[in-house]
Design an enzyme around this catalytic site. Structure first.
Site, short mmCIF file in Angstrom:
data_model
loop_
_atom_site.label_atom_id
_atom_site.label_comp_id
_atom_site.label_asym_id
_atom_site.label_seq_id
_atom_site.Cartn_x
_atom_site.Cartn_y
_atom_site.Cartn_z
CB THR A 41 -61.14 26.12 -49.17
OG1 THR A 41 -60.99 25.53 -50.46
CG2 THR A 41 -60.94 25.06 -48.11
CG HIS A 44 -66.84 25.38 -48.72
ND1 HIS A 44 -68.15 25.31 -49.13
CD2 HIS A 44 -66.10 25.36 -49.85
CE1 HIS A 44 -68.20 25.25 -50.45
NE2 HIS A 44 -66.96 25.28 -50.92
ZN ZN Z 1 -57.49 28.45 -52.10
#
Ligand code: ZN
Length: 346
Positions: A41, A44
């Protein structure tokens, strides 16, 4: 305090040495962060892809995987005291909606995630609600306690599918896929098969306990091989951890009739998928996996860690100070590192 934050609507993060310390609400605890993990994440957010651009508020402190020590507690906090070594569930909820009140808080409609929707842990201090705190057992080292969040994803996926005495196919052995190999083995899977496109990760999957690994770049011949190895019926369980369209198709092709598929991988766009063959006629059970169960998964994870049967040393490949964050992200993005941990305070 020091913090890594999203300074503009574009790539990378910026280091701020004079960010104000978060203010602890009445029901919050303020945690001095020891170590943090870099998640997919965060990548990203670093790369500022379409998902990040549509979700992440510019200015936010990122990061959601951490271990630290409670420094201060709000006036209404009852259970925890300063000095306690803790991690925390990164999904927050007001605990008032249907799912939160019926044992499924991890999919509550009002969920907000630290480091995504509110300030996160890539900083000297992070503030979380008391309910989210997870005291860390003294036998669990900081390096491991920093990555309980992704390990929890793996534990939730494996436990939801149920793998004891079953054959298991894992499509995609990134960080969570590799964790799922060691978790599935510890949870009693009889034989584990893995696919991926990175030979280094496949080799590690084998070291962690997979009996057979397949390079997904070399066509779909592996589907027949896995089915043959499982009485010709196919594996009992599919853990989809790649998000790749071809893995969904081939993974379900391999799965035996009546098998269970737990899906954690997130395709970047809607899939074309043969529901008739793969789910309906097959009589497959399909489980969507999101986050970790609060807090059933955390108890299961602690139990597995204390059993001594989880092998995480080869998965947590790098540790560096947060000041070297550029190197840390590069190490993860280029694939040399698997789980990269940054030290913040100790
Ligand atoms: Zn994580």
């Amino acid at each position: 305090m020091r913090a890594l934050f999203k300074h503009h609507a574009g790539t990378e993060l910026k280091f701020d040495a004079a960010r104000p310390k978060p203010v602890c609400g009445a029901r919050d605890v303020l945690i001095r962060v020891s170590k943090v993990g870099i998640c997919g994440t965060d990548r990203h957010i670093w790369e500022w892809d379409t998902w990040a651009a549509g979700r992440i508020p510019v200015g936010i402190v990122t990061g959601h995987e951490f271990v630290g020590v409670i420094e201060e507690v709000g006036s209404a906090v009852t259970k925890y005291k300063p000095g306690l070594r803790v991690s925390a569930e990164g999904h927050t909820t007001a605990w008032l909606d249907y799912n939160a009140r019926t044992g499924n808080a991890h999919i509550a409609a009002d969920t907000r995630i630290i480091g995504v929707d509110r300030d996160g842990c890539f900083a000297d201090y992070v503030c979380v609600p008391e309910e989210n705190v997870w005291p860390v057992h003294p036998n669990i080292p900081d390096k491991v306690a920093a990555v309980l969040d992704p390990l929890g994803n793996a534990v939730h996926t494996v436990m939801a599918a149920g793998v004891s005495a079953k054959t298991v196919l894992i499509t995609g052995v990134g960080i969570i896929g590799l964790m799922a190999v060691t978790v599935a083995k510890a949870a009693g899977a009889s034989r584990i098969f893995c696919t991926d496109i990175d030979p280094r990760r496949l080799a590690l999957a084998k070291k962690l306990g997979a009996v057979e690994v397949f390079d997904a770049r070399q066509g779909d011949g592996w589907v027949g091989e896995v089915r043959k190895a499982c009485r010709g019926d196919g594996p009992d369980v599919l853990l989809e951890m790649s998000g790749a369209a071809s893995s969904f198709d081939l993974g379900f092709r391999a799965l035996r009739n009546g098998g269970t598929a737990a899906l954690l991988g997130i395709p970047s766009k809607p899939l074309v998928f043969d529901w008739n063959q793969h789910v309906v006629f097959k009589g497959a059970t399909v489980l969507g996996i999101n986050g970790r169960k609060m807090f059933e998964t955390w108890y299961q994870m602690e139990s597995l860690l204390l059993s001594g049967r989880l092998e995480l040393d080869d998965i947590i490949t790098h540790e560096m100070p947060i000041e070297n964050f550029k190197k840390a992200f590069e190490t993860m993005i280029c694939g040399d590192g698997i789980k990269v941990v940054m030290s913040v305070n100790g």
